[in-house]
Design a protein around this motif. Structure first.
Motif, mmCIF file in Angstrom:
data_model
loop_
_atom_site.group_PDB
_atom_site.id
_atom_site.type_symbol
_atom_site.label_atom_id
_atom_site.label_comp_id
_atom_site.label_asym_id
_atom_site.label_seq_id
_atom_site.Cartn_x
_atom_site.Cartn_y
_atom_site.Cartn_z
ATOM 1 N N LEU A 45 -6.449 28.534 11.017
ATOM 2 C CA LEU A 45 -6.687 30.093 10.825
ATOM 3 C C LEU A 45 -8.174 30.439 11.261
ATOM 4 C CD1 LEU A 45 -5.160 30.890 7.557
ATOM 5 C CD2 LEU A 45 -4.212 31.105 9.754
ATOM 6 N N GLN A 46 -9.161 29.677 10.846
ATOM 7 C CA GLN A 46 -10.489 29.870 11.209
ATOM 8 C C GLN A 46 -10.604 29.464 12.649
ATOM 9 O OE1 GLN A 46 -13.750 27.949 8.915
ATOM 10 N NE2 GLN A 46 -12.400 27.523 7.243
ATOM 11 N N ALA A 47 -10.142 28.719 13.225
ATOM 12 C CA ALA A 47 -10.320 28.620 14.825
ATOM 13 C C ALA A 47 -9.699 29.608 15.273
ATOM 14 C CB ALA A 47 -9.488 27.108 15.094
ATOM 15 N N PRO B 207 -3.089 32.311 16.039
ATOM 16 C CA PRO B 207 -2.850 31.049 15.447
ATOM 17 C C PRO B 207 -1.612 30.422 16.089
ATOM 18 C CG PRO B 207 -2.690 32.229 13.636
ATOM 19 C CD PRO B 207 -3.006 33.337 14.514
ATOM 20 N N ASP B 208 -1.424 29.104 16.110
ATOM 21 C CA ASP B 208 -0.012 28.440 16.422
ATOM 22 C C ASP B 208 0.983 28.857 15.341
ATOM 23 O OD1 ASP B 208 -1.330 27.157 18.445
ATOM 24 O OD2 ASP B 208 -1.733 25.137 17.557
ATOM 25 N N ALA C 294 -2.881 37.801 5.564
ATOM 26 C CA ALA C 294 -4.254 38.626 5.021
ATOM 27 C C ALA C 294 -5.370 37.874 5.365
ATOM 28 C CB ALA C 294 -4.212 38.284 3.330
ATOM 29 N N GLU C 295 -5.528 36.620 5.875
ATOM 30 C CA GLU C 295 -6.649 35.905 6.133
ATOM 31 C C GLU C 295 -6.773 36.118 7.768
ATOM 32 O OE1 GLU C 295 -8.798 33.799 4.954
ATOM 33 O OE2 GLU C 295 -7.674 33.195 3.179
ATOM 34 N N LEU C 296 -5.645 36.607 8.535
ATOM 35 C CA LEU C 296 -5.962 37.052 9.889
ATOM 36 C C LEU C 296 -6.204 38.562 9.990
ATOM 37 C CD1 LEU C 296 -3.019 34.953 11.521
ATOM 38 C CD2 LEU C 296 -5.538 34.669 11.633
ATOM 39 N N GLY C 297 -5.952 39.380 8.979
ATOM 40 C CA GLY C 297 -6.012 40.807 9.029
ATOM 41 C C GLY C 297 -5.037 41.272 9.776
ATOM 42 N N ALA C 298 -3.839 40.892 9.682
ATOM 43 C CA ALA C 298 -2.789 41.291 10.405
ATOM 44 C C ALA C 298 -1.484 41.604 9.514
ATOM 45 C CB ALA C 298 -2.256 40.079 11.499
ATOM 46 N N PRO C 299 -0.595 42.670 9.945
ATOM 47 C CA PRO C 299 0.533 42.847 9.179
ATOM 48 C C PRO C 299 1.485 41.978 9.089
ATOM 49 C CG PRO C 299 0.545 43.884 11.543
ATOM 50 C CD PRO C 299 -0.695 43.317 11.354
ATOM 51 N N ILE C 300 2.483 41.889 8.515
ATOM 52 C CA ILE C 300 3.446 40.766 8.284
ATOM 53 C C ILE C 300 4.762 41.363 8.292
ATOM 54 C CG2 ILE C 300 3.506 40.594 5.460
ATOM 55 C CD1 ILE C 300 3.870 37.662 5.766
#
Length: 363
Positions: free
Chosen positions: A50-52, A60-61, A82-88
């Motif tokens: 996730l950090q990369a 991410p992959d 949540a870590e990506l700040g993206a909807p799910i």
């Protein structure tokens, strides 16, 4: 009715989630990766992925999470979003029975969105084949019309991250499994990790609990956080009604004894299987169908619901000749093995098995 009868759906120690579990888990779930307890290796590896991705500013992959139910696969998928700040977007394999169902979901995704696909191994084959292209090329071909006049219309998809969860990783076809860039296998929790889970959940549920009480619940939770949280709620009810609401080791033990969950996490069905194996069949070997009849259950219930935990605990073994009890099983039920060393005699085996078919599975 057999004294061993038990409805598997009503078991307090089942790792499957019911409606109450789903409602409570929504409030208890950690929101960030550093709040997630246990699964250290998976957390560390996933954190790097996730950090990369954040540093590159790209999706991410695709992620595959495998392991038994109740260990946190759904929670981790929400943490990824949540870590990506993206909807799910959440769906499941059984809900996708046609390629058109999957095309409708994929075509409505926004860039960077996380698609969580639970029980991914239960998707239909046409939808599965459509998913190959979507994961690899972010494109799907929508078929319009039928027969010779059918036309494939390519539909471009925005970059997204698929998080697949499965309890049966071996059922995933290699082409699908190979398209996941990261695969994490969830392991059963150690008692110390479950104790931390119980403490955290008790704080969120406003339950006063001491370390010994949390340890007692953790020790009976079969290595599964979902079961630990469920047992905590039942102990909370007992402490509230029978005592002052505070949970100690003694209160937790009394409560779980009422709910028939013993010190090793075995419930009535588990003990019924062991009891029948030891008392009726001298510790085995005995065929599956015969054992199931003895406890008043279907063979599939004994094999799929009770046996996995008994085998993992070293209380029962599956052999080509049938099920046998281990020395630990005799000790756990406080019984003494017969002179044959826990095995029924050869004449009894012949009478019980006949030609060895047992009318069902033996091993």
């Amino acid at each position: 009715m057999s004294p061993y009868d038990s409805d598997p759906a009503d078991r307090l120690v089942t790792p499957a989630a019911d409606g109450e579990d789903q409602a409570v888990e929504a409030a208890l779930r950690p929101r960030q990766l550093d709040e997630f307890i246990g699964q250290e290796r998976v957390r560390e590896q996933l954190s790097l992925v996730l950090q990369a991705a954040r540093q590159r500013g790209s999706a991410p992959d695709h992620v595959l999470l495998s392991g038994p139910p109740g260990l946190g696969k759904t929670t981790l998928s929400m943490i990824i979003a949540a870590e990506l700040g993206a909807p799910i977007r959440i769906t499941s394999g059984p809900a996708i029975q046609h390629a058109g169902d999957l095309a409708a979901i994929l075509s409505s995704l926004t860039e960077g969105e996380v698609l969580f696909l639970d029980e991914i191994h239960r998707m239909s084959r046409p939808a599965e084949e459509m998913l190959y292209m979507a994961m690899e090329d972010f494109r799907v071909d929508v078929i319009v019309g039928k027969g010779p006049g059918a036309t494939a219309i390519p539909l471009e998809l925005p970059p997204f991250t698929l998080v697949g969860a499965t309890t049966r990783a071996g059922l995933l076809p290699p082409p699908l499994r190979d398209r996941f860039g990261f695969t994490g296998h969830m392991e059963f929790y150690a008692p110390a990790e479950l104790q931390r889970v119980v403490h955290r959940s008790a704080g969120l549920l406003d339950v006063e609990i001491d370390p010994a009480g949390a340890a007692e619940i953790a020790g009976r939770s079969r290595g599964t956080p979902r079961i630990a949280n469920r047992l905590l709620r039942r102990v909370r009810d007992y402490a509230q009604v029978k005592h002052d609401g505070r949970v100690s080791r003694e209160i937790a033990a009394q409560a779980l004894d009422v709910y028939e969950v013993d010190a090793r996490g075995l419930d009535r069905l588990d003990r019924a299987v062991l009891d029948a194996l030891l008392r009726l069949f001298g510790g085995g070997p005995v065929g599956l169908s015969t054992l199931a009849v003895a406890v008043g259950e279907e063979s599939e219930t004994v094999e799929e619901v009770a046996e996995p935990f008994l085998v993992r605990e070293g209380l029962l073994a599956r052999t080509p000749r049938g099920r046998i009890a281990t020395a630990a099983a005799w000790r756990h039920l406080g019984l003494t093995p017969p002179a044959q060393g826990g095995r029924i005699g050869a004449s009894a085996q012949s009478e019980l098995w006949g030609d060895g078919s047992d009318g069902g599975k033996a091993g």
